[in-house]
Each structure stands twice: as structure tokens, then as C-alpha cells.
Scaffold this motif. Structure first.
Motif, PDB file in Angstrom:
ATOM      1  N   LYS A  81      -4.499  -1.790  -4.959  1.00 20.50           N
ATOM      2  CA  LYS A  81      -3.886  -1.801  -3.630  1.00 20.50           C
ATOM      3  C   LYS A  81      -4.326  -0.579  -2.822  1.00 20.50           C
ATOM      4  O   LYS A  81      -4.666   0.458  -3.390  1.00 20.50           O
ATOM      5  CB  LYS A  81      -2.364  -1.832  -3.752  1.00 20.50           C
ATOM      6  N   PRO A  82      -4.291  -0.672  -1.480  1.00 20.94           N
ATOM      7  CA  PRO A  82      -4.740   0.431  -0.627  1.00 20.94           C
ATOM      8  C   PRO A  82      -3.890   1.695  -0.827  1.00 20.94           C
ATOM      9  O   PRO A  82      -2.658   1.628  -0.901  1.00 20.94           O
ATOM     10  CB  PRO A  82      -4.575  -0.106   0.790  1.00 20.94           C
ATOM     11  N   GLY A 114       0.838  -1.186   0.000  1.00 15.77           N
ATOM     12  CA  GLY A 114       0.000   0.000   0.000  1.00 15.77           C
ATOM     13  C   GLY A 114       0.877   1.242   0.000  1.00 15.77           C
ATOM     14  O   GLY A 114       2.100   1.162   0.136  1.00 15.77           O
ATOM     15  N   TRP A 154      -4.368   5.157   9.560  1.00 10.30           N
ATOM     16  CA  TRP A 154      -4.781   4.511   8.315  1.00 10.30           C
ATOM     17  C   TRP A 154      -3.961   3.245   8.057  1.00 10.30           C
ATOM     18  O   TRP A 154      -4.521   2.196   7.707  1.00 10.30           O
ATOM     19  CB  TRP A 154      -4.619   5.480   7.147  1.00 10.30           C
ATOM     20  N   GLN A 210      -5.135  -0.709   7.709  1.00 10.49           N
ATOM     21  CA  GLN A 210      -4.861  -1.526   6.523  1.00 10.49           C
ATOM     22  C   GLN A 210      -4.096  -2.803   6.880  1.00 10.49           C
ATOM     23  O   GLN A 210      -4.348  -3.866   6.307  1.00 10.49           O
ATOM     24  CB  GLN A 210      -4.063  -0.703   5.499  1.00 10.49           C
ATOM     25  N   PRO A 234      -9.055   0.424  -3.563  1.00 12.33           N
ATOM     26  CA  PRO A 234      -9.374   0.923  -2.220  1.00 12.33           C
ATOM     27  C   PRO A 234      -8.552   2.174  -1.925  1.00 12.33           C
ATOM     28  O   PRO A 234      -7.322   2.116  -1.911  1.00 12.33           O
ATOM     29  CB  PRO A 234      -8.990  -0.243  -1.299  1.00 12.33           C
ATOM     30  N   LYS A 235      -9.218   3.273  -1.708  1.00 18.28           N
ATOM     31  CA  LYS A 235      -8.490   4.538  -1.556  1.00 18.28           C
ATOM     32  C   LYS A 235      -9.238   5.459  -0.609  1.00 18.28           C
ATOM     33  O   LYS A 235     -10.455   5.369  -0.444  1.00 18.28           O
ATOM     34  CB  LYS A 235      -8.349   5.226  -2.915  1.00 18.28           C
TER      35      LYS A 235
END
Length: 223
Positions: free
Chosen positions: A145-146, A46, A201, A205, A173-174
Motif C-alpha cells: 500500500k502507498p 495508505g 502526496w 494517491q 509504493p513508497k
């Protein structure tokens, strides 16, 4: 591409040693490298960006970033990059107005930065040209990806409207976090608040990735 190769090499080594999820944080110009590392490196799980620049997203409002981008794109810039390479230098001391664009919160910031003996004060033209014209192997819209994109609400170098346009162009995913009233350098001048946002954050994750890994292991054990 060299930035991404370096990130990939470091990420592989760190992940091999730690065995834990790995996130890349890129600030300012490094934001693009952090984002593109998601597609470039299998070892990167991420990313967090402070501001963001995507070559395919036009800047609508005038800014130092827009002016630099205009100098680095088009046939003339490509010809200069090919002909002169990195022998032609971009002086970072004059490329932007440091007090206005980089750190509205800190007077005489350029003088303070110049006291750092390790700081780079010029970029090679060809290298900067490659940055502004990078075409990723996976389009931003296909990211899976995050990603956390952060920005200052009053950032003159990477305006909020531009960051929001980049964010809209990215898939997967953002999350977008905008710090009200902040300028460009969130890490330097809003350190405690920024660390809380990023740490919260990433912790979330990591929990999600650990849970997914546990579920996958359970399915494999039961099959």
C-alpha cells in the motif's frame, strides 16, 4: 495491538460513511501504528508517518529512542512486563530530554506541554514493551500500500539515518521526504510546509486510487 484495533474500527466506520479512500497519519511513536495499520486494516488505503520506528531495524546511533528500545527488549524486559504488567509506569517527563530530543525549536517545551490537562504523562511498561516487540502479520518488505515517510533532517529522537534504514526495509509504493534542518516535530513547528507535503502526496494517491477503481469498473462492465 490495541492501537491497530482502534485504527481499524475507526477506519471502517469513516470509510463506510464517506465511501472515499482513507489514509492514516502517525507522528513520532504513532508512526509505527500508522505503518502497521496498512497490513492490519483492510479499510486503510495508505499511510503517512512523521518519523518511523520498526522493531526489526536496529538503531546505530545513540538517541533517546535507542535507549528506550534497549530497555524494552530482551529477556529481562519480557519478564518485567509479564510480572508487573502496566502497574509499572514509564514517566514520560524524564524518559527523554524534551528540549534536546523533542523540540529543539522551542525552549521550555516540557513546561508548555504540562499545561495540557489531556496529555498522558506515563506509559504502562507492558504496553510499551508490546509496542517495541510487535511482530506484524505481514513483513514490512511485503507492504503493497502507498506510504509516505517524512523526517526532520536534524531529528535527534529518530535520526535521519535510522529513518532511511526503516524506509529501505519497507516494500511497496513508497516515498521519503526529509525536511532539511528540521527537528523531530514537523507538524508543530513547520506546519504550513508539512501540510503542503502531506496534502500534495495524499491528493496524488487518491487520484491514482480513483483511476484504478474506474478502470476496474470499466473492465467489469465490458466482461
Amino acid at each position: 495491538v490495541e492501537w491497530l484495533e482502534d485504527i481499524d474500527e475507526a477506519a471502517r466506520l469513516i470509510k463506510k460513511q464517506s465511501g472515499r479512500p482513507l489514509f492514516v497519519l502517525g507522528s513520532s511513536q504513532g508512526s509505527a501504528a500508522a505503518f502497521h495499520s496498512l497490513a492490519f486494516s483492510p479499510a486503510v488505503d495508505g499511510a503517512v508517518t512523521m518519523g518511523i520506528i520498526l522493531a526489526g531495524v536496529p538503531m546505530e546511533h545513540d538517541s533517546a529512542s535507542k535507549r528506550i528500545g534497549q530497555q524494552m527488549t530482551g529477556p529481562q524486559a519480557a519478564a518485567i512486563a509479564q510480572r508487573e504488567g502496566d502497574h509499572r509506569r514509564i514517566d514520560l517527563r524524564t524518559a527523554i530530554d524534551w528540549d534536546r530530543d523533542y523540540a529543539t525549536e522551542d525552549s521550555n517545551v516540557l513546561e508548555k506541554k504540562q499545561a495540557d490537562p489531556l496529555r498522558t504523562w506515563s506509559y504502562g511498561f507492558a504496553s510499551l514493551h508490546s509496542y517495541w516487540n510487535y511482530v506484524p502479520p505481514v513483513p514490512p518488505s511485503e507492504n503493497r500500500k502507498p506510504l509516505l515517510v517524512t523526517a526532520g533532517g536534524d531529528d535527534p529522537l529518530m535520526p535521519r539515518s535510522y529513518v532511511e534504514s526503516c524506509f529501505a526495509a519497507i516494500g511497496g509504493p513508497k516515498e521519503l521526504y526529509v525536511m532539511p534542518g528540521a527537528g523531530h516535530q514537523l507538524m508543530l513547528y513547520y506546519t504550513d510546509a508539512y501540510v503542503d507535503v502531506v496534502d500534495g502526496w495524499i491528493s496524488q494517491q487518491v487520484e491514482l486510487l480513483d483511476a484504478a477503481e474506474g478502470q476496474a469498473a470499466a473492465r467489469e462492465a465490458s466482461s
